[in-house]
Design a protein around this motif. Structure first.
Motif, mmCIF file in Angstrom:
data_model
loop_
_atom_site.group_PDB
_atom_site.id
_atom_site.type_symbol
_atom_site.label_atom_id
_atom_site.label_comp_id
_atom_site.label_asym_id
_atom_site.label_seq_id
_atom_site.Cartn_x
_atom_site.Cartn_y
_atom_site.Cartn_z
ATOM 1 N N SER A 157 89.927 74.879 12.090
ATOM 2 C CA SER A 157 88.705 75.281 12.783
ATOM 3 C C SER A 157 88.758 76.758 13.150
ATOM 4 O O SER A 157 89.834 77.333 13.338
ATOM 5 C CB SER A 157 88.518 74.461 14.068
ATOM 6 O OG SER A 157 88.412 73.086 13.803
ATOM 7 N N VAL A 201 76.890 72.565 5.669
ATOM 8 C CA VAL A 201 77.721 72.665 6.871
ATOM 9 C C VAL A 201 77.336 71.634 7.918
ATOM 10 O O VAL A 201 78.008 71.527 8.954
ATOM 11 C CB VAL A 201 77.651 74.073 7.492
ATOM 12 C CG1 VAL A 201 78.002 75.128 6.447
ATOM 13 C CG2 VAL A 201 76.285 74.351 8.101
ATOM 14 N N GLY A 232 77.085 68.695 10.284
ATOM 15 C CA GLY A 232 78.112 67.773 10.723
ATOM 16 C C GLY A 232 79.472 68.415 10.922
ATOM 17 O O GLY A 232 80.363 67.807 11.522
ATOM 18 N N ARG A 233 79.657 69.639 10.423
ATOM 19 C CA ARG A 233 80.943 70.337 10.574
ATOM 20 C C ARG A 233 80.805 71.581 11.447
ATOM 21 O O ARG A 233 81.748 71.943 12.154
ATOM 22 C CB ARG A 233 81.492 70.747 9.204
ATOM 23 C CG ARG A 233 81.739 69.593 8.267
ATOM 24 C CD ARG A 233 82.437 70.054 6.988
ATOM 25 N NE ARG A 233 81.651 71.016 6.229
ATOM 26 C CZ ARG A 233 82.068 72.233 5.909
ATOM 27 N NH1 ARG A 233 83.258 72.648 6.290
ATOM 28 N NH2 ARG A 233 81.286 73.034 5.190
ATOM 29 N N PHE A 234 79.690 72.257 11.353
ATOM 30 C CA PHE A 234 79.460 73.488 12.107
ATOM 31 C C PHE A 234 78.498 73.211 13.249
ATOM 32 O O PHE A 234 77.566 72.405 13.118
ATOM 33 C CB PHE A 234 78.856 74.571 11.215
ATOM 34 C CG PHE A 234 79.771 75.135 10.159
ATOM 35 C CD1 PHE A 234 80.992 74.545 9.862
ATOM 36 C CD2 PHE A 234 79.404 76.283 9.475
ATOM 37 C CE1 PHE A 234 81.821 75.070 8.894
ATOM 38 C CE2 PHE A 234 80.228 76.829 8.507
ATOM 39 C CZ PHE A 234 81.433 76.210 8.215
ATOM 40 N N THR A 235 78.705 73.925 14.349
ATOM 41 C CA THR A 235 77.803 73.829 15.488
ATOM 42 C C THR A 235 77.475 75.221 15.992
ATOM 43 O O THR A 235 78.386 76.012 16.262
ATOM 44 C CB THR A 235 78.426 73.020 16.632
ATOM 45 O OG1 THR A 235 78.780 71.719 16.163
ATOM 46 C CG2 THR A 235 77.446 72.887 17.792
ATOM 47 N N MET A 290 83.182 76.170 13.751
ATOM 48 C CA MET A 290 83.344 75.668 12.390
ATOM 49 C C MET A 290 84.559 74.753 12.351
ATOM 50 O O MET A 290 85.687 75.199 12.590
ATOM 51 C CB MET A 290 83.517 76.834 11.418
ATOM 52 C CG MET A 290 82.404 77.870 11.510
ATOM 53 S SD MET A 290 82.519 79.157 10.252
ATOM 54 C CE MET A 290 84.081 79.918 10.692
ATOM 55 N N ASN A 291 84.310 73.492 12.067
ATOM 56 C CA ASN A 291 85.378 72.501 11.985
ATOM 57 C C ASN A 291 85.505 71.968 10.562
ATOM 58 O O ASN A 291 84.605 72.139 9.740
ATOM 59 C CB ASN A 291 85.099 71.350 12.945
ATOM 60 C CG ASN A 291 85.033 71.786 14.392
ATOM 61 O OD1 ASN A 291 85.711 72.729 14.804
ATOM 62 N ND2 ASN A 291 84.211 71.100 15.183
ATOM 63 N N SER A 292 86.614 71.319 10.292
ATOM 64 C CA SER A 292 86.855 70.715 8.976
ATOM 65 C C SER A 292 86.591 71.719 7.859
ATOM 66 O O SER A 292 85.917 71.412 6.873
ATOM 67 C CB SER A 292 85.971 69.475 8.794
ATOM 68 O OG SER A 292 86.226 68.513 9.797
ATOM 69 N N LEU A 293 87.122 72.897 8.028
ATOM 70 C CA LEU A 293 86.887 73.953 7.041
ATOM 71 C C LEU A 293 87.553 73.611 5.721
ATOM 72 O O LEU A 293 88.623 72.979 5.681
ATOM 73 C CB LEU A 293 87.405 75.279 7.571
ATOM 74 C CG LEU A 293 86.545 75.906 8.683
ATOM 75 C CD1 LEU A 293 87.331 76.973 9.432
ATOM 76 C CD2 LEU A 293 85.273 76.497 8.101
ATOM 77 N N ASN A 294 86.924 74.026 4.643
ATOM 78 C CA ASN A 294 87.485 73.855 3.315
ATOM 79 C C ASN A 294 87.382 75.183 2.570
ATOM 80 O O ASN A 294 86.666 76.094 3.006
ATOM 81 C CB ASN A 294 86.785 72.714 2.578
ATOM 82 C CG ASN A 294 85.287 72.930 2.467
ATOM 83 O OD1 ASN A 294 84.851 73.889 1.814
ATOM 84 N ND2 ASN A 294 84.495 72.056 3.072
ATOM 85 N N ASP A 316 84.259 77.236 2.140
ATOM 86 C CA ASP A 316 83.672 77.942 3.284
ATOM 87 C C ASP A 316 84.143 79.389 3.353
ATOM 88 O O ASP A 316 83.669 80.151 4.210
ATOM 89 C CB ASP A 316 84.041 77.236 4.591
ATOM 90 C CG ASP A 316 83.457 75.839 4.708
ATOM 91 O OD1 ASP A 316 84.200 74.923 5.096
ATOM 92 O OD2 ASP A 316 82.259 75.677 4.395
#
Length: 118
Positions: free
Chosen positions: A17, A64, A66-69, A83-87, A90
């Motif tokens: 994240s 993004v 569901g992963r970004f807020t 930013m969560n669960s980055l791949n 991204d």
């Protein structure tokens, strides 16, 4: 005149994240919607998320959701992008922008690099 300064980028492993910040200054800053864009090498710029200073509604790109807020702190004139669960997809230069109600971007920040390693 509005000034935008991003921070918070860096190198992170996949699944990790980061939180980006966009600090806005200038007397008219509150009139704008703050938008986060990203651009990866060889790809078109992509609108990632938006939020208005005066409202609570936010927009997210499907890539993004569901992963970004996106959130804002009006007292600090700062917009955040958690930013969560980055791949690795991204990985990009992330920039914030001040857009009018018609969607026209009037001001850009300098950008902050996000690199996600696999």
């Amino acid at each position: 005149q509005v000034q935008l300064v991003e921070s918070g980028g860096g190198l992170v492993q996949a699944g990790g994240s980061l939180r980006l910040s966009c600090a806005a200054s200038g007397r008219s800053a509150s009139r704008y919607t703050i938008e986060w864009f990203r651009q990866a090498p060889g790809k078109e710029r992509e609108l990632v998320a938006t939020i208005a200073w005066s409202g609570v509604h936010a927009y997210y790109a499907d890539s993004v959701k569901g992963r970004f807020t996106i959130s804002k702190d009006n007292a600090k004139n700062t917009v955040y992008l958690q930013m969560n669960s980055l791949n690795p997809e991204d990985t990009a230069l992330y920039s914030c922008a001040a857009a009018t109600q018609y969607g026209t971007v009037d001001y850009w920040g300098q950008g902050t690099q996000v690199t996600v390693s696999s």
